[in-house]
Write a protein that holds these residues in place. Sequence first.
Motif, PDB file in Angstrom:
ATOM      1  N   ASN A   1       0.758  -1.263   0.017  1.00 24.57           N
ATOM      2  CA  ASN A   1      -0.136  -0.025  -0.035  1.00 24.57           C
ATOM      3  C   ASN A   1       0.842   1.185  -0.126  1.00 24.57           C
ATOM      4  OD1 ASN A   1      -1.058   2.285   1.801  1.00 24.57           O
ATOM      5  ND2 ASN A   1      -3.189   1.196   1.324  1.00 24.57           N
ATOM      6  N   ALA A   2       0.581   2.185  -0.982  1.00 28.04           N
ATOM      7  CA  ALA A   2       1.376   3.614  -1.038  1.00 28.04           C
ATOM      8  C   ALA A   2       1.383   4.240   0.280  1.00 28.04           C
ATOM      9  CB  ALA A   2       0.612   4.217  -2.106  1.00 28.04           C
ATOM     10  N   ASP A   3       0.263   4.197   1.177  1.00 28.73           N
ATOM     11  CA  ASP A   3       0.399   5.054   2.352  1.00 28.73           C
ATOM     12  C   ASP A   3       1.352   4.417   3.301  1.00 28.73           C
ATOM     13  OD1 ASP A   3      -1.625   6.977   1.549  1.00 28.73           O
ATOM     14  OD2 ASP A   3      -3.036   5.296   1.860  1.00 28.73           O
TER      15      ASP A   3
ATOM     16  N   ALA B   1       3.846   2.651   2.702  1.00 27.63           N
ATOM     17  CA  ALA B   1       5.133   2.770   1.979  1.00 27.63           C
ATOM     18  C   ALA B   1       5.827   4.034   2.326  1.00 27.63           C
ATOM     19  CB  ALA B   1       5.201   2.467   0.393  1.00 27.63           C
ATOM     20  N   ALA B   2       5.023   5.137   2.161  1.00 26.35           N
ATOM     21  CA  ALA B   2       5.211   6.690   2.537  1.00 26.35           C
ATOM     22  C   ALA B   2       5.785   6.848   3.849  1.00 26.35           C
ATOM     23  CB  ALA B   2       4.135   7.437   2.142  1.00 26.35           C
ATOM     24  N   GLY B   3       4.885   6.194   4.926  1.00 26.99           N
ATOM     25  CA  GLY B   3       5.028   6.291   6.123  1.00 26.99           C
ATOM     26  C   GLY B   3       6.548   5.473   6.559  1.00 26.99           C
ATOM     27  N   ALA B   4       6.796   4.476   5.917  1.00 31.54           N
ATOM     28  CA  ALA B   4       7.919   3.854   6.175  1.00 31.54           C
ATOM     29  C   ALA B   4       9.235   4.699   5.699  1.00 31.54           C
ATOM     30  CB  ALA B   4       7.786   2.215   5.521  1.00 31.54           C
ATOM     31  N   VAL B   5       8.893   5.157   4.536  1.00 32.31           N
ATOM     32  CA  VAL B   5      10.148   6.023   3.826  1.00 32.31           C
ATOM     33  C   VAL B   5      10.290   6.977   4.731  1.00 32.31           C
ATOM     34  CG1 VAL B   5      10.702   7.540   2.177  1.00 32.31           C
ATOM     35  CG2 VAL B   5       9.649   5.419   1.449  1.00 32.31           C
ATOM     36  N   GLY B   6       9.390   7.865   5.527  1.00 34.11           N
ATOM     37  CA  GLY B   6       9.412   9.242   6.397  1.00 34.11           C
ATOM     38  C   GLY B   6      10.340   8.724   7.532  1.00 34.11           C
ATOM     39  N   ALA B   7       9.887   7.410   8.114  1.00 30.45           N
ATOM     40  CA  ALA B   7      10.601   6.860   9.379  1.00 30.45           C
ATOM     41  C   ALA B   7      12.026   6.435   9.036  1.00 30.45           C
ATOM     42  CB  ALA B   7       9.857   5.651   9.832  1.00 30.45           C
ATOM     43  N   ALA B   8      12.303   5.923   7.746  1.00 32.55           N
ATOM     44  CA  ALA B   8      13.545   5.530   7.468  1.00 32.55           C
ATOM     45  C   ALA B   8      14.465   6.847   7.372  1.00 32.55           C
ATOM     46  CB  ALA B   8      13.705   4.726   6.221  1.00 32.55           C
ATOM     47  N   LEU B   9      14.004   7.962   6.937  1.00 33.03           N
ATOM     48  CA  LEU B   9      14.396   9.223   6.875  1.00 33.03           C
ATOM     49  C   LEU B   9      14.647  10.025   8.081  1.00 33.03           C
ATOM     50  CD1 LEU B   9      13.005  10.244   3.130  1.00 33.03           C
ATOM     51  CD2 LEU B   9      15.592   9.352   3.790  1.00 33.03           C
ATOM     52  N   ASN B  10      14.175   9.369   9.043  1.00 38.06           N
ATOM     53  CA  ASN B  10      14.077  10.309  10.094  1.00 38.06           C
ATOM     54  C   ASN B  10      13.314  11.573  10.183  1.00 38.06           C
ATOM     55  OD1 ASN B  10      15.413   8.309  11.807  1.00 38.06           O
ATOM     56  ND2 ASN B  10      17.442   9.031  10.964  1.00 38.06           N
TER      57      ASN B  10
ATOM     58  N   GLY C   1     -10.599   3.659   2.931  1.00 43.31           N
ATOM     59  CA  GLY C   1      -9.307   4.322   2.351  1.00 43.31           C
ATOM     60  C   GLY C   1      -8.737   5.332   3.331  1.00 43.31           C
ATOM     61  N   MET C   2      -9.540   6.263   4.167  1.00 44.69           N
ATOM     62  CA  MET C   2      -9.192   7.007   5.143  1.00 44.69           C
ATOM     63  C   MET C   2      -8.678   6.362   6.448  1.00 44.69           C
ATOM     64  SD  MET C   2      -8.401   9.972   5.747  1.00 44.69           S
ATOM     65  CE  MET C   2      -9.041  10.921   4.430  1.00 44.69           C
ATOM     66  N   ALA C   3      -9.355   5.110   6.732  1.00 45.41           N
ATOM     67  CA  ALA C   3      -8.697   4.459   7.857  1.00 45.41           C
ATOM     68  C   ALA C   3      -7.459   3.895   7.360  1.00 45.41           C
ATOM     69  CB  ALA C   3      -9.776   3.173   8.290  1.00 45.41           C
ATOM     70  N   VAL C   4      -7.210   3.312   6.272  1.00 42.32           N
ATOM     71  CA  VAL C   4      -5.801   2.937   5.919  1.00 42.32           C
ATOM     72  C   VAL C   4      -4.746   4.072   6.206  1.00 42.32           C
ATOM     73  CG1 VAL C   4      -4.456   2.157   4.050  1.00 42.32           C
ATOM     74  CG2 VAL C   4      -6.738   1.278   4.298  1.00 42.32           C
TER      75      VAL C   4
END
Length: 93
Positions: free
Chosen positions: A1-3, A5-14, A54-57
Motif C-alpha cells: 500500500n502506498a500510504d 510505504a510513504a510512512g515507512a520512507v518517512g521513518a527511515a529518513l528520520n 481508504g481514510m482508515a488505511v
Amino acid sequence: NADRAAGAVGAALNAERVVFLTNVRCVLKDLAVIPTLNRTAIQTQINAGVITGGMAVKVNAALDALSAGVRAAVITDLAGLAAGTGTTISHDL
C-alpha cells in the motif's frame, strides 16, 4: 500500500513530519474538518464509523509512521498542502 510505504520512507529518513497527499482535504466528521487527531481519537472515530475505508488505511499508516519515530503526520490534498491545512496526527499526550 502506498500510504504504508510513504510512512515507512518517512521513518527511515528520520523525518519530523510525513504528509499523506490524497484527494480529500483532511479527515472529516459530518463534513466538518477534524484538524488534529491522536491514537486514542483515531480509534474512537474508527469504532464510531466516522473514519472508514481508504481514510482508515491512511490514518493507520500515519500511526505506523509515528510508532516508527516520525513526530507528526498530515493528511491533506494539494490545496491543503499549499495552505498548510489538513488533519495533523500526533502522539498521545
